[in-house]
Design a protein around this motif. Structure first.
Motif, PDB file in Angstrom:
ATOM      1  N   LYS A   2       7.253  11.352  -3.375  1.00  0.00           N
ATOM      2  CA  LYS A   2       6.428  10.475  -3.821  1.00  0.00           C
ATOM      3  C   LYS A   2       5.679   9.473  -2.722  1.00  0.00           C
ATOM      4  CE  LYS A   2       8.253   9.963  -8.368  1.00  0.00           C
ATOM      5  NZ  LYS A   2       8.470   8.801  -9.609  1.00  0.00           N
ATOM      6  N   ARG A   3       4.461   9.271  -2.722  1.00  0.00           N
ATOM      7  CA  ARG A   3       3.738   8.616  -1.730  1.00  0.00           C
ATOM      8  C   ARG A   3       4.057   7.163  -2.059  1.00  0.00           C
ATOM      9  NH1 ARG A   3       1.466   8.936   3.127  1.00  0.00           N
ATOM     10  NH2 ARG A   3      -0.509   7.436   3.305  1.00  0.00           N
ATOM     11  N   LYS A   4       4.276   6.180  -1.098  1.00  0.00           N
ATOM     12  CA  LYS A   4       4.424   4.940  -1.397  1.00  0.00           C
ATOM     13  C   LYS A   4       3.375   4.107  -1.676  1.00  0.00           C
ATOM     14  CE  LYS A   4       8.785   4.895   1.648  1.00  0.00           C
ATOM     15  NZ  LYS A   4       9.312   4.539   2.865  1.00  0.00           N
ATOM     16  N   LEU A   5       3.325   3.120  -2.502  1.00  0.00           N
ATOM     17  CA  LEU A   5       2.139   2.552  -2.977  1.00  0.00           C
ATOM     18  C   LEU A   5       2.355   0.924  -3.069  1.00  0.00           C
ATOM     19  CD1 LEU A   5      -0.673   2.995  -4.473  1.00  0.00           C
ATOM     20  CD2 LEU A   5       0.578   2.635  -6.649  1.00  0.00           C
ATOM     21  N   VAL A   6       1.364   0.299  -2.599  1.00  0.00           N
ATOM     22  CA  VAL A   6       1.251  -1.191  -2.249  1.00  0.00           C
ATOM     23  C   VAL A   6       0.116  -1.475  -3.631  1.00  0.00           C
ATOM     24  CG1 VAL A   6       0.826  -3.141  -1.334  1.00  0.00           C
ATOM     25  CG2 VAL A   6       1.793  -1.208  -0.100  1.00  0.00           C
ATOM     26  N   ILE A   7       0.344  -2.423  -4.350  1.00  0.00           N
ATOM     27  CA  ILE A   7      -0.556  -2.927  -5.453  1.00  0.00           C
ATOM     28  C   ILE A   7      -1.004  -4.281  -5.020  1.00  0.00           C
ATOM     29  CG2 ILE A   7      -0.679  -3.131  -8.041  1.00  0.00           C
ATOM     30  CD1 ILE A   7       1.290  -1.174  -8.302  1.00  0.00           C
ATOM     31  N   PHE A   8      -2.463  -4.333  -5.201  1.00  0.00           N
ATOM     32  CA  PHE A   8      -2.933  -5.711  -4.790  1.00  0.00           C
ATOM     33  C   PHE A   8      -2.997  -6.184  -6.304  1.00  0.00           C
ATOM     34  CE2 PHE A   8      -6.060  -8.854  -4.495  1.00  0.00           C
ATOM     35  CZ  PHE A   8      -6.001  -9.289  -3.316  1.00  0.00           C
ATOM     36  N   GLY A   9      -2.615  -7.429  -6.541  1.00  0.00           N
ATOM     37  CA  GLY A   9      -2.666  -8.083  -7.821  1.00  0.00           C
ATOM     38  C   GLY A   9      -1.288  -8.578  -8.192  1.00  0.00           C
ATOM     39  N   LEU A  10      -1.529  -9.779  -9.226  1.00  0.00           N
ATOM     40  CA  LEU A  10      -0.260 -10.463  -9.814  1.00  0.00           C
ATOM     41  C   LEU A  10      -0.295 -10.624 -11.133  1.00  0.00           C
ATOM     42  CD1 LEU A  10       1.064 -12.723  -6.754  1.00  0.00           C
ATOM     43  CD2 LEU A  10       2.113 -10.446  -7.534  1.00  0.00           C
ATOM     44  N   THR A  11      -1.549  -9.888 -11.883  1.00  0.00           N
ATOM     45  CA  THR A  11      -1.710 -10.372 -13.204  1.00  0.00           C
ATOM     46  C   THR A  11      -1.194  -9.221 -14.038  1.00  0.00           C
ATOM     47  OG1 THR A  11      -3.887  -9.283 -13.131  1.00  0.00           O
ATOM     48  CG2 THR A  11      -3.836 -11.558 -12.565  1.00  0.00           C
ATOM     49  N   ASP A  12      -1.469  -9.280 -15.195  1.00  0.00           N
ATOM     50  CA  ASP A  12      -1.020  -8.129 -16.372  1.00  0.00           C
ATOM     51  C   ASP A  12      -1.588  -6.840 -15.958  1.00  0.00           C
ATOM     52  OD1 ASP A  12       0.079 -10.222 -17.780  1.00  0.00           O
ATOM     53  OD2 ASP A  12      -1.302 -10.329 -19.639  1.00  0.00           O
ATOM     54  N   VAL A  13      -3.028  -6.855 -15.253  1.00  0.00           N
ATOM     55  CA  VAL A  13      -3.494  -5.701 -14.954  1.00  0.00           C
ATOM     56  C   VAL A  13      -2.570  -4.872 -13.963  1.00  0.00           C
ATOM     57  CG1 VAL A  13      -5.475  -4.392 -13.798  1.00  0.00           C
ATOM     58  CG2 VAL A  13      -5.899  -6.210 -15.446  1.00  0.00           C
ATOM     59  N   ALA A  14      -1.843  -5.682 -13.006  1.00  0.00           N
ATOM     60  CA  ALA A  14      -1.207  -5.244 -11.886  1.00  0.00           C
ATOM     61  C   ALA A  14       0.023  -4.655 -12.547  1.00  0.00           C
ATOM     62  CB  ALA A  14      -1.009  -6.221 -10.949  1.00  0.00           C
ATOM     63  N   ASP A  15       0.773  -5.506 -13.477  1.00  0.00           N
ATOM     64  CA  ASP A  15       1.744  -5.051 -14.224  1.00  0.00           C
ATOM     65  C   ASP A  15       1.601  -3.705 -15.025  1.00  0.00           C
ATOM     66  OD1 ASP A  15       4.462  -5.430 -14.944  1.00  0.00           O
ATOM     67  OD2 ASP A  15       3.905  -6.981 -16.696  1.00  0.00           O
ATOM     68  N   GLU A  57       0.541  -4.937   8.908  1.00  0.00           N
ATOM     69  CA  GLU A  57       1.967  -5.022   9.817  1.00  0.00           C
ATOM     70  C   GLU A  57       3.021  -4.654   8.802  1.00  0.00           C
ATOM     71  OE1 GLU A  57       2.283  -8.934  11.170  1.00  0.00           O
ATOM     72  OE2 GLU A  57       0.559  -9.071  12.078  1.00  0.00           O
ATOM     73  N   ARG A  58       3.316  -4.850   7.598  1.00  0.00           N
ATOM     74  CA  ARG A  58       4.351  -4.632   6.581  1.00  0.00           C
ATOM     75  C   ARG A  58       4.211  -3.127   6.202  1.00  0.00           C
ATOM     76  NH1 ARG A  58       6.581  -9.558   4.904  1.00  0.00           N
ATOM     77  NH2 ARG A  58       8.161  -8.219   3.630  1.00  0.00           N
ATOM     78  N   PHE A  59       2.999  -2.771   5.939  1.00  0.00           N
ATOM     79  CA  PHE A  59       3.216  -1.392   5.109  1.00  0.00           C
ATOM     80  C   PHE A  59       1.909  -0.701   5.728  1.00  0.00           C
ATOM     81  CE2 PHE A  59       4.322  -4.623   2.023  1.00  0.00           C
ATOM     82  CZ  PHE A  59       5.707  -3.956   1.745  1.00  0.00           C
ATOM     83  N   ALA A  60       2.217   0.093   6.993  1.00  0.00           N
ATOM     84  CA  ALA A  60       1.202   0.834   7.566  1.00  0.00           C
ATOM     85  C   ALA A  60       0.223   1.985   6.793  1.00  0.00           C
ATOM     86  CB  ALA A  60       1.987   1.593   8.688  1.00  0.00           C
ATOM     87  N   PRO A  61      -0.927   1.967   6.896  1.00  0.00           N
ATOM     88  CA  PRO A  61      -1.702   2.736   6.143  1.00  0.00           C
ATOM     89  C   PRO A  61      -1.308   4.080   6.160  1.00  0.00           C
ATOM     90  CG  PRO A  61      -2.975   0.930   7.145  1.00  0.00           C
ATOM     91  CD  PRO A  61      -1.471   0.865   7.850  1.00  0.00           C
ATOM     92  N   GLU A  62      -0.909   4.252   7.190  1.00  0.00           N
ATOM     93  CA  GLU A  62      -0.350   5.955   7.617  1.00  0.00           C
ATOM     94  C   GLU A  62       0.396   6.262   6.815  1.00  0.00           C
ATOM     95  OE1 GLU A  62      -2.298   4.111  10.989  1.00  0.00           O
ATOM     96  OE2 GLU A  62      -0.582   3.760  10.005  1.00  0.00           O
ATOM     97  N   GLU A  63       1.369   5.248   6.220  1.00  0.00           N
ATOM     98  CA  GLU A  63       2.416   5.660   5.373  1.00  0.00           C
ATOM     99  C   GLU A  63       2.411   5.020   3.791  1.00  0.00           C
ATOM    100  OE1 GLU A  63       5.761   4.045   7.279  1.00  0.00           O
ATOM    101  OE2 GLU A  63       5.430   5.431   9.210  1.00  0.00           O
ATOM    102  N   HIS A  64       1.453   4.400   3.779  1.00  0.00           N
ATOM    103  CA  HIS A  64       1.150   3.799   2.215  1.00  0.00           C
ATOM    104  C   HIS A  64      -0.053   3.987   1.725  1.00  0.00           C
ATOM    105  CE1 HIS A  64       4.918   1.525   4.308  1.00  0.00           C
ATOM    106  NE2 HIS A  64       5.150   1.552   2.819  1.00  0.00           N
TER     107      HIS A  64
END
Length: 221
Positions: A2-15, A57-64
């Motif tokens: 599985k590809r690692k994913l970072v989600i922008f947002g903290l609302t119900d939509v992000a949930d 810095e925390r989540f490199a675009p090459e890997e996420h």
């Protein structure tokens, strides 16, 4: 894997987005992110919350990959801004297309799209980048949905319709065939559009008013 994913947002939509990516897509959500000024807690739904300014810095675009899970605030302008910012940092923008959707347009769907269950996307439809189709919509043949739009639920888009950028279409709206919706339009819940809509127009359906006759006096109900 599985590809690692970072989600922008903290609302119900992000949930909601996290739920779908985790359950039904080849992604592993690993973190949420928002602008540093909006970080209130260190975690959300069991995952760390990282300031967007530190994401590279925390989540490199090459890997996420990243998904911007923002609603239609300021007529989709916030989602557009964060989508463009994430792409500028080098992130590949993930899309979620429900396996319970009927998609017949040969993959003409952009990135950072959220297409939920029971959508019907007919042949020759084009869907741009950063588009949300909530559940249960019909997108008719040869229609075009431009970038940064948000379509709520149970909308009927007839054949050959063009929806301009940054539009919001409310629940149960109906768009007649071969009309054009100008950019940044709001088409309210229950609206019926039979002609072209001007850019930045607001088209509202008529709300039902309370009858002055008590329900106990209505026959046949």
């Amino acid at each position: 894997m599985k590809r690692k994913l970072v989600i922008f947002g903290l609302t119900d939509v992000a949930d909601v987005a996290c739920f779908y990516f985790k359950r039904f897509a080849n992604y592993e959500p690993v973190s949420f992110t928002v602008d540093a000024a909006y970080v209130r807690e260190s975690s959300f739904q069991g995952l760390p919350v990282v300031p967007f300014e530190e994401s590279v810095e925390r989540f490199a675009p090459e890997e996420h990959d990243m998904f911007v899970a923002v609603g239609y605030t300021r007529l989709n302008a916030v989602r557009k801004e964060k989508y463009l910012a994430a792409k500028a940092l080098g992130y590949h923008m993930a899309s979620y297309i429900s396996p319970q959707a009927t998609v017949l347009n040969d993959g003409r769907i952009g990135d950072n799209c959220l297409i939920l269950e029971d959508n019907t996307i007919q042949p020759f439809v084009e869907i741009g980048n950063n588009v949300t189709l909530w559940s249960g919509n019909h997108i008719g043949h040869h229609s075009v949905v431009r970038d940064h739009c948000f379509l709520a639920s149970h909308i009927v888009v007839s054949g050959g319709v063009e929806i301009g950028e940054q539009c919001f279409i409310g629940v149960n709206a109906t768009l007649r065939d071969r009309i054009k919706i100008g950019e940044k339009c709001v088409v309210g819940a229950g609206s019926l559009l039979l002609t072209d809509a001007e850019p930045e127009g607001v088209y509202m359906g008529q709300a039902t008013e309370r009858s002055r006759v008590p329900s106990t006096r209505l026959r046949g109900i």
